[in-house]
Design a protein around this motif. Sequence first.
Motif, PDB file in Angstrom:
ATOM      1  N   VAL A   9       0.860  -1.182   0.000  1.00  0.00           N
ATOM      2  CA  VAL A   9       0.000   0.000   0.000  1.00  0.00           C
ATOM      3  C   VAL A   9       0.897   1.233   0.000  1.00  0.00           C
ATOM      4  CG1 VAL A   9      -1.818   1.253   1.228  1.00  0.00           C
ATOM      5  CG2 VAL A   9      -1.732  -1.264   1.335  1.00  0.00           C
ATOM      6  N   ILE A  10       0.698   2.107  -0.995  1.00  0.00           N
ATOM      7  CA  ILE A  10       1.453   3.359  -1.076  1.00  0.00           C
ATOM      8  C   ILE A  10       0.439   4.492  -0.983  1.00  0.00           C
ATOM      9  CG2 ILE A  10       3.059   4.763  -2.421  1.00  0.00           C
ATOM     10  CD1 ILE A  10       3.826   2.165  -3.946  1.00  0.00           C
ATOM     11  N   ASP A  11       0.383   5.140   0.189  1.00  0.00           N
ATOM     12  CA  ASP A  11      -0.601   6.198   0.435  1.00  0.00           C
ATOM     13  C   ASP A  11      -0.069   7.111   1.530  1.00  0.00           C
ATOM     14  OD1 ASP A  11      -2.990   7.695   1.233  1.00  0.00           O
ATOM     15  OD2 ASP A  11      -4.131   6.164   0.169  1.00  0.00           O
ATOM     16  N   ASP A  12      -0.178   8.414   1.321  1.00  0.00           N
ATOM     17  CA  ASP A  12       0.327   9.358   2.319  1.00  0.00           C
ATOM     18  C   ASP A  12      -0.622   9.543   3.496  1.00  0.00           C
ATOM     19  OD1 ASP A  12      -1.394  10.684   0.435  1.00  0.00           O
ATOM     20  OD2 ASP A  12      -0.728  12.602   1.230  1.00  0.00           O
ATOM     21  N   THR A  36       5.152   7.397   1.322  1.00  0.00           N
ATOM     22  CA  THR A  36       5.550   8.271   0.222  1.00  0.00           C
ATOM     23  C   THR A  36       5.764   7.460  -1.043  1.00  0.00           C
ATOM     24  OG1 THR A  36       7.944   8.109   0.580  1.00  0.00           O
ATOM     25  CG2 THR A  36       6.775   9.817   1.832  1.00  0.00           C
ATOM     26  N   ALA A  37       5.666   8.147  -2.161  1.00  0.00           N
ATOM     27  CA  ALA A  37       5.912   7.503  -3.445  1.00  0.00           C
ATOM     28  C   ALA A  37       7.357   7.021  -3.537  1.00  0.00           C
ATOM     29  CB  ALA A  37       5.599   8.475  -4.579  1.00  0.00           C
ATOM     30  N   GLU A  38       8.283   7.818  -3.025  1.00  0.00           N
ATOM     31  CA  GLU A  38       9.696   7.444  -3.066  1.00  0.00           C
ATOM     32  C   GLU A  38       9.943   6.141  -2.314  1.00  0.00           C
ATOM     33  OE1 GLU A  38      14.076   9.105  -1.680  1.00  0.00           O
ATOM     34  OE2 GLU A  38      12.361  10.463  -1.618  1.00  0.00           O
ATOM     35  N   LEU A  39       9.370   6.012  -1.121  1.00  0.00           N
ATOM     36  CA  LEU A  39       9.517   4.766  -0.358  1.00  0.00           C
ATOM     37  C   LEU A  39       8.831   3.608  -1.063  1.00  0.00           C
ATOM     38  CD1 LEU A  39       9.012   6.098   3.288  1.00  0.00           C
ATOM     39  CD2 LEU A  39      11.148   5.300   2.234  1.00  0.00           C
ATOM     40  N   MET A  58      -0.352  12.349  -3.841  1.00  0.00           N
ATOM     41  CA  MET A  58       0.678  12.302  -2.801  1.00  0.00           C
ATOM     42  C   MET A  58       1.592  13.504  -2.993  1.00  0.00           C
ATOM     43  SD  MET A  58       1.569   8.248  -2.468  1.00  0.00           S
ATOM     44  CE  MET A  58       1.836   7.967  -4.227  1.00  0.00           C
ATOM     45  N   PRO A  59       2.186  13.994  -1.916  1.00  0.00           N
ATOM     46  CA  PRO A  59       2.956  15.231  -2.008  1.00  0.00           C
ATOM     47  C   PRO A  59       4.285  15.128  -2.752  1.00  0.00           C
ATOM     48  CG  PRO A  59       3.025  14.365   0.225  1.00  0.00           C
ATOM     49  CD  PRO A  59       2.055  13.522  -0.543  1.00  0.00           C
ATOM     50  N   ASP A  60       4.982  14.005  -2.668  1.00  0.00           N
ATOM     51  CA  ASP A  60       6.315  13.950  -3.272  1.00  0.00           C
ATOM     52  C   ASP A  60       6.298  13.583  -4.748  1.00  0.00           C
ATOM     53  OD1 ASP A  60       5.505  11.349  -2.456  1.00  0.00           O
ATOM     54  OD2 ASP A  60       7.575  10.659  -2.322  1.00  0.00           O
ATOM     55  N   MET A  61       5.335  12.791  -5.165  1.00  0.00           N
ATOM     56  CA  MET A  61       5.200  12.369  -6.558  1.00  0.00           C
ATOM     57  C   MET A  61       3.777  11.813  -6.679  1.00  0.00           C
ATOM     58  SD  MET A  61       7.383   9.353  -8.571  1.00  0.00           S
ATOM     59  CE  MET A  61       8.856   9.737  -7.677  1.00  0.00           C
ATOM     60  N   THR A  62       3.078  12.110  -7.752  1.00  0.00           N
ATOM     61  CA  THR A  62       1.722  11.597  -7.862  1.00  0.00           C
ATOM     62  C   THR A  62       1.754  10.096  -8.131  1.00  0.00           C
ATOM     63  OG1 THR A  62       1.434  11.812 -10.261  1.00  0.00           O
ATOM     64  CG2 THR A  62       0.964  13.777  -8.900  1.00  0.00           C
ATOM     65  N   GLU A  65       2.478   9.344 -11.700  1.00  0.00           N
ATOM     66  CA  GLU A  65       3.906   9.388 -12.040  1.00  0.00           C
ATOM     67  C   GLU A  65       4.596   8.096 -11.607  1.00  0.00           C
ATOM     68  OE1 GLU A  65       4.909  14.141 -11.763  1.00  0.00           O
ATOM     69  OE2 GLU A  65       4.674  13.023  -9.896  1.00  0.00           O
ATOM     70  N   VAL A  66       4.246   7.610 -10.430  1.00  0.00           N
ATOM     71  CA  VAL A  66       4.803   6.339  -9.945  1.00  0.00           C
ATOM     72  C   VAL A  66       4.405   5.216 -10.889  1.00  0.00           C
ATOM     73  CG1 VAL A  66       4.770   4.631  -8.084  1.00  0.00           C
ATOM     74  CG2 VAL A  66       4.851   7.072  -7.533  1.00  0.00           C
ATOM     75  N   LEU A  67       3.156   5.190 -11.276  1.00  0.00           N
ATOM     76  CA  LEU A  67       2.659   4.155 -12.174  1.00  0.00           C
ATOM     77  C   LEU A  67       3.419   4.175 -13.502  1.00  0.00           C
ATOM     78  CD1 LEU A  67       0.578   1.929 -12.803  1.00  0.00           C
ATOM     79  CD2 LEU A  67      -0.963   3.750 -13.585  1.00  0.00           C
ATOM     80  N   ARG A  68       3.571   5.353 -14.092  1.00  0.00           N
ATOM     81  CA  ARG A  68       4.334   5.472 -15.348  1.00  0.00           C
ATOM     82  C   ARG A  68       5.757   4.956 -15.172  1.00  0.00           C
ATOM     83  NH1 ARG A  68       2.974  10.931 -15.357  1.00  0.00           N
ATOM     84  NH2 ARG A  68       0.788  11.045 -15.822  1.00  0.00           N
ATOM     85  N   LEU A  69       6.374   5.340 -14.073  1.00  0.00           N
ATOM     86  CA  LEU A  69       7.739   4.905 -13.781  1.00  0.00           C
ATOM     87  C   LEU A  69       7.813   3.386 -13.654  1.00  0.00           C
ATOM     88  CD1 LEU A  69      10.669   5.798 -12.943  1.00  0.00           C
ATOM     89  CD2 LEU A  69       9.823   5.743 -10.591  1.00  0.00           C
TER      90      LEU A  69
END
Length: 142
Positions: A9-12, A36-39, A58-62, A65-69
């Motif tokens: 689970v990735i959620d701020d 965080t998205a970074e974690l 999320m504040p550090d990266m949406t 954006e994480v999904l695309r990455l």
Amino acid sequence: MPASAAVLVIDDDAVVRQFVELVLAQAGYSVSSVATAELGVKALQTARWDLVLLDINMPDMTGLEVLRLLRKYQKVKAAVMMMTARGDVATVREAMSHGADGYLVKPFGPQDLLKRVEAMLNPEKFRSPPPKGDDRQTVELD
């Protein structure tokens, strides 16, 4: 559900993370969460996950954006279900076009969460059967 199904689970939002962890852990899933998205990206690089529940805002990266990455560079094989309060068609379409496998609009209850998670992990169990009465016969005309 496979006994070894691992969910990240990735959620701020701490309340959302705790709720999802509690519901899924009680159902027998192995659940970890990060704030965080970074974690989240780091966790995805260091372990194998069957399902990722990913917040969009999320504040550090949406989450998009994480999904695309993940889909472009990390080639993560895990199913990804977006979780967000944004249920508008454009956002859903964008998430699906970038490789999301599912979408869950907040707020959601425990039964909806469990049903969606199980469907993501066992898609063959939730496929619609062919329509009844579709026993067509081929008739040859002279």
